[in-house]
Design an enzyme around this catalytic site. Structure first.
Site, PDB file in Angstrom:
ATOM      1  N   SER A 124       0.830  -1.200   0.000  1.00  0.00           N
ATOM      2  CA  SER A 124       0.000   0.000   0.000  1.00  0.00           C
ATOM      3  C   SER A 124       0.867   1.253   0.000  1.00  0.00           C
ATOM      4  CB  SER A 124      -0.851  -0.026   1.278  1.00  0.00           C
ATOM      5  OG  SER A 124      -1.478   1.208   1.490  1.00  0.00           O
ATOM      6  N   TYR A 149      -2.452  -1.248  10.959  1.00  0.00           N
ATOM      7  CA  TYR A 149      -2.703  -1.825   9.629  1.00  0.00           C
ATOM      8  C   TYR A 149      -1.523  -1.528   8.698  1.00  0.00           C
ATOM      9  CZ  TYR A 149      -4.005  -1.934   4.776  1.00  0.00           C
ATOM     10  OH  TYR A 149      -3.966  -2.152   3.412  1.00  0.00           O
ATOM     11  N   LYS A 153       1.674  -3.888   6.684  1.00  0.00           N
ATOM     12  CA  LYS A 153       2.128  -3.860   5.280  1.00  0.00           C
ATOM     13  C   LYS A 153       3.644  -3.665   5.235  1.00  0.00           C
ATOM     14  CE  LYS A 153      -1.748  -4.547   3.338  1.00  0.00           C
ATOM     15  NZ  LYS A 153      -1.997  -5.903   2.848  1.00  0.00           N
TER      16      LYS A 153
HETATM   17  P1  NAD Z   1     -11.156  -7.006   1.170  1.00  0.00           P
HETATM   18  O1  NAD Z   1     -11.402  -6.993   2.629  1.00  0.00           O
HETATM   19  O2  NAD Z   1     -12.313  -6.796   0.274  1.00  0.00           O
HETATM   20  O3  NAD Z   1     -10.434  -8.370   0.753  1.00  0.00           O
HETATM   21  C1  NAD Z   1      -9.590  -9.079   1.616  1.00  0.00           C
HETATM   22  C2  NAD Z   1     -10.078 -10.519   1.633  1.00  0.00           C
HETATM   23  O4  NAD Z   1      -9.245 -11.275   2.503  1.00  0.00           O
HETATM   24  C3  NAD Z   1     -11.521 -10.651   2.151  1.00  0.00           C
HETATM   25  O5  NAD Z   1     -12.286 -11.395   1.240  1.00  0.00           O
HETATM   26  C4  NAD Z   1     -11.365 -11.381   3.486  1.00  0.00           C
HETATM   27  O6  NAD Z   1     -12.469 -12.205   3.753  1.00  0.00           O
HETATM   28  C5  NAD Z   1     -10.073 -12.151   3.264  1.00  0.00           C
HETATM   29  N1  NAD Z   1      -9.315 -12.489   4.489  1.00  0.00           N
HETATM   30  C6  NAD Z   1      -8.944 -11.677   5.504  1.00  0.00           C
HETATM   31  N2  NAD Z   1      -8.272 -12.363   6.432  1.00  0.00           N
HETATM   32  C7  NAD Z   1      -8.170 -13.646   5.992  1.00  0.00           C
HETATM   33  C8  NAD Z   1      -7.598 -14.835   6.510  1.00  0.00           C
HETATM   34  N3  NAD Z   1      -6.960 -14.847   7.679  1.00  0.00           N
HETATM   35  N4  NAD Z   1      -7.704 -15.966   5.785  1.00  0.00           N
HETATM   36  C9  NAD Z   1      -8.363 -15.974   4.594  1.00  0.00           C
HETATM   37  N5  NAD Z   1      -8.921 -14.895   4.064  1.00  0.00           N
HETATM   38  C10 NAD Z   1      -8.845 -13.740   4.755  1.00  0.00           C
HETATM   39  O7  NAD Z   1     -10.006  -5.943   0.865  1.00  0.00           O
HETATM   40  P2  NAD Z   1      -9.454  -5.390  -0.526  1.00  0.00           P
HETATM   41  O8  NAD Z   1      -9.783  -3.962  -0.604  1.00  0.00           O
HETATM   42  O9  NAD Z   1      -9.858  -6.283  -1.625  1.00  0.00           O
HETATM   43  O10 NAD Z   1      -7.896  -5.508  -0.242  1.00  0.00           O
HETATM   44  C11 NAD Z   1      -7.135  -6.607  -0.684  1.00  0.00           C
HETATM   45  C12 NAD Z   1      -5.698  -6.435  -0.204  1.00  0.00           C
HETATM   46  O11 NAD Z   1      -5.181  -5.207  -0.716  1.00  0.00           O
HETATM   47  C13 NAD Z   1      -5.560  -6.343   1.319  1.00  0.00           C
HETATM   48  O12 NAD Z   1      -4.371  -6.990   1.686  1.00  0.00           O
HETATM   49  C14 NAD Z   1      -5.461  -4.854   1.558  1.00  0.00           C
HETATM   50  O13 NAD Z   1      -4.772  -4.575   2.737  1.00  0.00           O
HETATM   51  C15 NAD Z   1      -4.682  -4.416   0.342  1.00  0.00           C
HETATM   52  N6  NAD Z   1      -4.873  -3.001   0.005  1.00  0.00           N
HETATM   53  C16 NAD Z   1      -6.138  -2.505  -0.110  1.00  0.00           C
HETATM   54  C17 NAD Z   1      -6.334  -1.168  -0.408  1.00  0.00           C
HETATM   55  C18 NAD Z   1      -7.710  -0.585  -0.494  1.00  0.00           C
HETATM   56  O14 NAD Z   1      -7.850   0.628  -0.364  1.00  0.00           O
HETATM   57  N7  NAD Z   1      -8.764  -1.365  -0.734  1.00  0.00           N
HETATM   58  C19 NAD Z   1      -5.214  -0.344  -0.602  1.00  0.00           C
HETATM   59  C20 NAD Z   1      -3.935  -0.885  -0.482  1.00  0.00           C
HETATM   60  C21 NAD Z   1      -3.784  -2.228  -0.168  1.00  0.00           C
HETATM   61  C1  WQD Z   2      -9.462   9.599   0.910  1.00  0.00           C
HETATM   62  C2  WQD Z   2      -9.643  11.090   1.204  1.00  0.00           C
HETATM   63  C3  WQD Z   2      -9.993  11.597   3.520  1.00  0.00           C
HETATM   64  C4  WQD Z   2     -13.874   9.664   3.930  1.00  0.00           C
HETATM   65  C5  WQD Z   2      -6.957   4.533   2.889  1.00  0.00           C
HETATM   66  C6  WQD Z   2      -5.937   3.871   3.776  1.00  0.00           C
HETATM   67  C7  WQD Z   2      -4.753   3.446   2.963  1.00  0.00           C
HETATM   68  C8  WQD Z   2      -5.177   2.609   1.761  1.00  0.00           C
HETATM   69  C9  WQD Z   2      -6.285   3.246   0.970  1.00  0.00           C
HETATM   70  C10 WQD Z   2      -5.073   0.311   2.308  1.00  0.00           C
HETATM   71  C11 WQD Z   2      -8.907  11.549   2.463  1.00  0.00           C
HETATM   72  C12 WQD Z   2     -11.205  11.968   2.689  1.00  0.00           C
HETATM   73  C13 WQD Z   2     -12.684  10.138   3.417  1.00  0.00           C
HETATM   74  C14 WQD Z   2     -14.893  10.595   4.284  1.00  0.00           C
HETATM   75  C15 WQD Z   2     -13.453  12.393   3.575  1.00  0.00           C
HETATM   76  N1  WQD Z   2      -5.733   1.362   2.176  1.00  0.00           N
HETATM   77  N2  WQD Z   2     -12.473  11.473   3.249  1.00  0.00           N
HETATM   78  N3  WQD Z   2     -14.629  11.923   4.083  1.00  0.00           N
HETATM   79  O1  WQD Z   2      -7.162   7.507   3.792  1.00  0.00           O
HETATM   80  O2  WQD Z   2      -6.284   7.997   1.462  1.00  0.00           O
HETATM   81  O3  WQD Z   2      -6.363   5.678   2.286  1.00  0.00           O
HETATM   82  O4  WQD Z   2      -7.356   3.634   1.849  1.00  0.00           O
HETATM   83  O5  WQD Z   2      -3.907   0.136   2.251  1.00  0.00           O
HETATM   84  O6  WQD Z   2      -3.910   2.743   3.821  1.00  0.00           O
HETATM   85  O7  WQD Z   2      -5.530   4.790   4.764  1.00  0.00           O
HETATM   86  O8  WQD Z   2      -8.471   6.783   1.718  1.00  0.00           O
HETATM   87  O9  WQD Z   2     -10.804   6.833   1.010  1.00  0.00           O
HETATM   88  O10 WQD Z   2     -10.281   6.875   3.489  1.00  0.00           O
HETATM   89  O11 WQD Z   2      -9.764   8.873   2.103  1.00  0.00           O
HETATM   90  O12 WQD Z   2     -13.277  13.602   3.425  1.00  0.00           O
HETATM   91  O13 WQD Z   2     -15.963  10.230   4.766  1.00  0.00           O
HETATM   92  O14 WQD Z   2     -11.032  11.340   1.456  1.00  0.00           O
HETATM   93  O15 WQD Z   2      -9.767  12.570   4.509  1.00  0.00           O
HETATM   94  O16 WQD Z   2      -8.443  12.833   2.213  1.00  0.00           O
HETATM   95  P1  WQD Z   2      -7.016   7.104   2.402  1.00  0.00           P
HETATM   96  P2  WQD Z   2      -9.899   7.270   2.109  1.00  0.00           P
END
Ligand code: NAD
Ligand code: WQD
Length: 338
Positions: A124, A149, A153
């Site tokens: 991330s 969290y 990562k």
């Molecule tokens: P998500 O929660 O939709 O998907 C994660 C999946 O992992 C879920 O289906 C959950 O049931 C499964 N899971 C969690 N713990 C588990 C375990 N112990 N065993 C088996 N399955 C398990 O999230 P997402 O948005 O699809 O994110 C996928 C990956 O990408 C995650 O690792 C997340 O941290 C990373 N990521 C997400 C974002 C984002 O903003 N969505 C940004 C950067 C990184």
């Molecule tokens: C985006 C912008 C908020 C909600 C998060 C995780 C990051 C990564 C991606 C996993 C920011 C603003 C949000 C609301 C708002 N995930 N906001 N009102 O914080 O950039 O990233 O998701 O790895 O680790 O921190 O994403 O969508 O929460 O926020 O004004 O109700 O929207 O302040 O500027 P963020 P976000």
């Protein structure tokens, strides 16, 4: 190719499974459904017209993981499984370390035991903390991370790096996602958060569909052109395609490689609101609220390395992302419970 996709029933995982299957790649999904439902995979099957082999198991369950590796020969693992709610991780750090770190350790050990040493890991942009510079290149030093969290990562990146250093037979690709939004064009799969969304786009779509009254915009006094925070929003289908391209790369034995996956364009919170309103003809009532703890003002990437080495670049713009997020939410006001 045969790929194990951990967390493949989730938001990014389900979209990636679609793109992998479209590319003719075989998959097995393992997910414990803690933050997803089987329905997403049924819908992936409807999109692709093919069955999705699925094992309902927790990656911390060593016996279950052994069985999966004994019954299949995988060319690589794409590792999405993990908990991802920033605020919850501050409240329940042990749960996050236990699930994300312990689970990944079991996975890595069972991969090594089975001789499968190719992994693509969901990292991330959060590892850059408050970035030392923008646009963020992969050389940007990691920053101070403000929540457990994000620390999982960072730690998992380090663990995989150490594993690859100790045994160069491993190929590790760390993909640092920026802000994934959007949904598959069919409107049948998308992001399905539990309870009140923490992230911007699902909050906006729930306001649009009438489930929430108004959006709170966290801070309008940042040092940015309109005072609201800037992020690099990326369409989840582009992100999914990045994994297909990373699989091609991993076959060239890259050792350790790190790529930013973003568009390279920064958009403010107000830009997103306005783009959503224009793309969909729906008004989003909002008011300004205090800053949210832990938010950085500006975060967007330089995605040139992924273009050069993976042949990948984002194709969708913010309007596309807003249109597709809305199509998903409008067609599925209650997510997969409909
Ligand atoms: P998500 O929660 O939709 O998907 C994660 C999946 O992992 C879920 O289906 C959950 O049931 C499964 N899971 C969690 N713990 C588990 C375990 N112990 N065993 C088996 N399955 C398990 O999230 P997402 O948005 O699809 O994110 C996928 C990956 O990408 C995650 O690792 C997340 O941290 C990373 N990521 C997400 C974002 C984002 O903003 N969505 C940004 C950067 C990184
Ligand atoms: C985006 C912008 C908020 C909600 C998060 C995780 C990051 C990564 C991606 C996993 C920011 C603003 C949000 C609301 C708002 N995930 N906001 N009102 O914080 O950039 O990233 O998701 O790895 O680790 O921190 O994403 O969508 O929460 O926020 O004004 O109700 O929207 O302040 O500027 P963020 P976000």
């Amino acid at each position: 190719m045969n790929i194990l996709v951990t967390g493949g029933a989730g938001y990014i995982g389900s979209h990636t499974v679609v793109e992998l299957m479209k590319a003719g790649i075989d998959v097995v999904v393992v997910d414990n459904l803690v933050n997803s439902s089987k329905e997403s995979l049924k819908r992936v099957e409807a999109i692709t017209g093919k069955a999705v082999p699925f094992v309902e198991a927790d990656i911390r369950d060593r016996a279950a993981m052994k069985k999966i590796f004994a019954e299949n020969k995988f060319d690589a693992v794409i590792h999405f499984a993990g908990l991802k709610a920033v605020g919850e991780s501050v409240q329940k750090p042990l749960m996050y370390y236990e699930n994300n770190i312990s689970g990944s350790l079991v996975l890595f050990e069972e991969m090594a035991a089975a001789g499968c040493k190719n992994i693509i890991f969901s990292s991330s942009a959060t590892v850059y903390g408050d970035p030392a510079f923008v646009p963020i290149t992969e050389e940007c030093p990691k920053g101070k991370i403000t929540n457990p969290y994000g620390r999982t990562k960072d730690m998992l990146e380090q663990i995989l790096t150490d594993i690859q250093t100790a045994d160069p037979d491993w190929n590790v690709i760390l993909l640092r996602y920026f802000n994934p939004i959007g949904a598959h064009e069919s409107g049948t799969i998308g992001e399905n958060p539990n309870g009140i969304p923490n992230n911007l786009m699902p909050y906006i779509t729930q306001v649009a569909v009438g489930k929430l009254k108004e959006l709170g915009v966290f801070g309008n006094d940042y040092d940015t052109p309109d005072g609201t925070c800037i992020r690099d929003y990326i369409h989840v289908v582009d992100l999914a395609d990045g994994h297909v391209k990373a699989l091609n790369r991993i076959q060239q034995n890259p050792g350790l490689a790190i790529y930013n996956l973003g568009t390279g364009t920064g958009s403010s919170v107000l830009d997103v609101i306005h783009a959503f309103e224009e793309a969909n003809g729906v008004k989003i009532p909002f008011s300004f609220k205090p800053r949210r703890a832990g938010d950085v003002a500006v975060n967007y990437c330089d995605a040139a390395k992924a273009k050069k080495e993976l042949g990948w670049e984002a194709k969708f713009n913010l309007t596309d992302m807003c249109r597709d997020s809305w199509r998903w939410q409008k067609n599925n006001p209650n997510g997969y419970e409909d």
